[in-house]
Write an enzyme that holds these catalytic residues in place. Sequence first.
Site, PDB file in Angstrom:
ATOM      1  N   ASP A 190      -1.379   6.015  -5.680  1.00 42.16           N
ATOM      2  CA  ASP A 190      -2.428   7.007  -5.925  1.00 42.16           C
ATOM      3  C   ASP A 190      -1.864   8.054  -6.861  1.00 42.16           C
ATOM      4  OD1 ASP A 190      -4.302   5.997  -3.779  1.00 42.16           O
ATOM      5  OD2 ASP A 190      -2.581   6.541  -2.539  1.00 42.16           O
ATOM      6  N   GLU A 228       0.697  -0.673  -4.833  1.00 42.60           N
ATOM      7  CA  GLU A 228      -0.442   0.215  -5.065  1.00 42.60           C
ATOM      8  C   GLU A 228       0.055   1.639  -5.057  1.00 42.60           C
ATOM      9  OE1 GLU A 228      -3.718   2.875  -3.343  1.00 42.60           O
ATOM     10  OE2 GLU A 228      -1.714   2.378  -2.574  1.00 42.60           O
ATOM     11  N   GLU A 273      -4.678   3.806  -8.240  1.00 43.92           N
ATOM     12  CA  GLU A 273      -5.918   4.461  -7.814  1.00 43.92           C
ATOM     13  C   GLU A 273      -5.956   5.879  -8.364  1.00 43.92           C
ATOM     14  OE1 GLU A 273      -8.522   5.998  -3.977  1.00 43.92           O
ATOM     15  OE2 GLU A 273      -6.924   4.531  -3.636  1.00 43.92           O
ATOM     16  N   HIS A 282      -1.139  10.662  -2.279  1.00 41.59           N
ATOM     17  CA  HIS A 282      -2.491  10.301  -1.856  1.00 41.59           C
ATOM     18  C   HIS A 282      -3.374  11.534  -1.701  1.00 41.59           C
ATOM     19  CE1 HIS A 282      -5.689   9.539   1.116  1.00 41.59           C
ATOM     20  NE2 HIS A 282      -5.780   8.372   0.515  1.00 41.59           N
ATOM     21  N   HIS A 321       0.827  -1.200   0.000  1.00 43.61           N
ATOM     22  CA  HIS A 321       0.000   0.000   0.000  1.00 43.61           C
ATOM     23  C   HIS A 321       0.865   1.255   0.000  1.00 43.61           C
ATOM     24  CE1 HIS A 321      -2.840   2.844   2.233  1.00 43.61           C
ATOM     25  NE2 HIS A 321      -3.475   2.556   1.114  1.00 43.61           N
TER      26      HIS A 321
END
Length: 299
Positions: free
Chosen positions: A45, A43, A126, A58, A16
């Site tokens: 963002d 992952e 994301e 993020h 993450h």
Amino acid sequence: MTVDESGPHRSLVFAHRGASAAFAEHTRAAYLQALADGADGVECDLHLTRDQHLVLLHDANLDRTSDGTGPVAERTLRELRQLDFSSWKGARIPDAYGARSEQFLTLPELLELLRGAGRPVKLAIELKHPSPYQLKLEDRVLEVLRSEGWDPASSTVDNVAVTFMSFSPDSVRHLLQSVPAEYVCQLVDDLTLHEIRDGLGLGLITGGAVANLMKATQLEGEQIVEDGAVGLAGPGIDYVRENRATIQRWLQAGRRLRVWTVDSEDDVALCQEVGIQEITTNMPARVLNQLSEASSPGR
């Protein structure tokens, strides 16, 4: 014992924002550590800068994870390069993981790191909303990936298998126009109107209106999963606890579930019990170790 990731008993592990318990999230060090830990995937963002570069952050604002302030979207990439995105964590970065000035990453730079892994790696992207650039964010992501050699049919760039995620149903529907459904993940959370309103810290009327909009978005996202429009569903671990019947229905319907953010031993065990296929964690090494031990003979 190392367990084959294709086996039925081991969830895939996504780091993450990289191995973000060890190093500042989204930094070069965090991603290199995740690869060293053996994470199946990472992952990230994405936000767009003022000059339309895709950067790994993020928050929509710089305040929490840098020594800068204000909206990311109002800065150029060159301006962002001048900021410190790693010192706030207080972790010493090994020389092999780059200098402090090298920690901030763009999407192409992350792809370069993953290409160098020497093995297949998964990348979960994301797309962050609301964005001042709206769905131009999605278009720019696909444009950059195509320039890097992305194959839409397999959603791969060399050794990197790419999937796309968003809480925004509009984002998901837009992505589905260009990306096969099996590579698109609708993120979902379990929020009550009361929790949303209190968390926003707004007045009763304004907070209530925003909370109603957010709740409607949540329900719309759930319906996208129910309808089978996407192959992946991304619930938070709290959602899994509170909605076991829904989770089982999605699994039985053939959805892959990628659950976030799973750090505690109890939460990892819950994901195993439920049959979750993919786990997103800040601690990939520890989670991989727990999953390996659980799958070892005699346990």
